[in-house]
Design an enzyme around this catalytic site. Structure first.
Site, short mmCIF file in Angstrom:
data_model
loop_
_atom_site.label_atom_id
_atom_site.label_comp_id
_atom_site.label_asym_id
_atom_site.label_seq_id
_atom_site.Cartn_x
_atom_site.Cartn_y
_atom_site.Cartn_z
N HIS A 279 -1.91 -11.31 -6.43
CA HIS A 279 -1.90 -10.25 -7.45
C HIS A 279 -1.62 -10.82 -8.84
CE1 HIS A 279 -2.38 -7.52 -4.23
NE2 HIS A 279 -1.12 -7.40 -3.89
N ASP B 147 -3.19 -7.24 7.47
CA ASP B 147 -3.15 -7.63 6.06
C ASP B 147 -4.48 -8.35 5.79
OD1 ASP B 147 -2.45 -8.12 3.46
OD2 ASP B 147 -0.79 -9.50 3.91
N GLU C 57 -6.56 -0.75 -0.08
CA GLU C 57 -6.83 -1.30 -1.41
C GLU C 57 -8.31 -1.64 -1.54
OE1 GLU C 57 -3.97 -4.59 -2.19
OE2 GLU C 57 -3.16 -3.95 -0.24
N ARG D 172 -5.34 -12.36 -3.06
CA ARG D 172 -4.98 -13.77 -3.12
C ARG D 172 -6.11 -14.65 -3.65
NH1 ARG D 172 -2.59 -11.52 1.45
NH2 ARG D 172 -0.33 -11.89 1.57
N HIS E 232 -2.65 0.05 -5.97
CA HIS E 232 -1.91 -0.47 -4.82
C HIS E 232 -0.96 0.59 -4.25
CE1 HIS E 232 0.39 -3.35 -2.36
NE2 HIS E 232 -0.52 -4.26 -2.65
#
Length: 337
Positions: A90, A233, A294, A65, A160
């Site tokens: 992304h 996240d 990631e 982000r 990803h």
């Protein structure tokens, strides 16, 4: 229909798509030698274009982000598509995951994809030449992401892949997978999942994976960060380059060692996977049917001078080397010993 290529070495086999320079399948043996695909994907290739779930894709120009869908570079503001509330995720559409890459070279165990991103694409400056090299090695899959630019820009590339070491078709979630992350801090986020700029120690929190534990052990704790992410996240600041994380599935015995040259690692626990298109084997994925590890720079680095820089200048070569290395183990002690 997008171009596909398969590479293999020993017991490992991967299927790659030119669309998004995507890892669609990765076949890995368990402790009994039985092979299964351990990454999530779409059954129908057209769904990769219709649904931006980033399954196995090379994401960029900026993975993760960017707050406010904007950043400043050399005194000029650059505005990006706001595709995640007020923020850019992304890089918007079409990101690199939705671009048709050229298959530039391939042999039995490797494939190299190339892409040119023109100046101003999705608001980013500079014409960018990007390559994604997949190479199957004796213990798994190595990926090198590289790029050069003709004007100052920002760049953050990663793969990803969503992993389920029990197998994509197993019907199990990843909550019983045991995870270790080599990071002592996270970059906590605000209500829009944008880093605040601080580094928060993981000690005495649900984010402490320095000692291996099941992914689901603390995921439902009443922690503001977990509430905001609907689970994990978040980005970890990795303590040192090299092995950033180890993931173990006790049932199959598969162990994944993730290596990277970048300072951050985003753990996404697949919180929003439900109600998607049919998966590679035809079934529909439940929430947390897979997780992402990631490796990358920190989220919102273009707006955070205190974070590792995402700047790339002409004459420089961006390079991110990462690897998914596999083995098997009979116990947690063996997996993490």
């Amino acid at each position: 229909m997008t171009e596909t290529v398969e590479i293999a070495r020993g017991p490992y086999r991967a299927q790659l798509l030119a669309l998004g320079a995507t890892l669609r399948r990765l076949e890995v043996p368990d402790r009994e030698g039985r092979v299964a695909n351990v990454v999530l994907g779409c059954r129908d290739l057209d769904d990769y274009r219709r649904v931006a779930r980033y399954y196995g894709a090379t994401v960029g120009r900026y993975a993760n982000r960017i707050g406010g869908a904007r950043f400043m570079l050399d005194g000029r503001e650059y505005r990006l598509p706001a595709n995640d509330g007020p923020n850019n995720l992304h890089s918007g559409a079409p990101g690199f995951d939705q671009r048709d890459w050229a298959l530039e070279d391939a042999d039995a165990s490797s494939a190299r994809f190339g892409l040119t991103s023109p100046d101003g694409e999705n608001g980013f400056p500079g014409t960018l030449r990007v390559e994604a090299l997949y190479r199957m090695e004796e213990d798994g899959l190595a990926i090198t992401l590289s790029a050069q630019t003709d004007a100052p820009t920002v760049l953050n590339l990663t793969n990803h892949a969503y992993f389920n070491l029990g197998g994509e078709a197993s019907g199990r979630t990843i909550l019983d997978h045991v995870l270790r992350i080599a990071g002592s801090h996270i970059t906590p986020v605000d209500a829009d999942l944008i880093p605040t700029g601080a580094l928060r120690p993981v000690a005495n929190s649900p984010f402490d994976f320095r000692t291996p534990k099941p992914v689901g052990r603390d995921i439902a704790q009443d922690d503001t960060q977990l509430v905001r992410g609907l689970g994990y996240d978040h980005n970890w600041a990795i303590d040192a380059p090299g092995r950033a994380a180890t993931l173990y599935d006790p049932e199959s015995g598969r162990v994944l060692d993730l290596h990277s040259t970048k300072p951050g690692l985003q753990l996404y626990s697949g919180n929003h996977l439900a109600d998607g298109p049919p998966g590679t084997s035809g079934g529909t994925y439940a929430a947390r049917a897979g997780l992402c590890l990631e490796p990358q720079l920190f989220p919102d680095s273009p707006n955070r001078p205190e974070f590792p820089s995402a700047r790339l200048d002409p004459g420089e070569r961006y390079e991110h080397r990462l690897a998914f290395r596999f083995r098997t183990a009979g116990s947690v002690d063996e997996a993490f010993g």
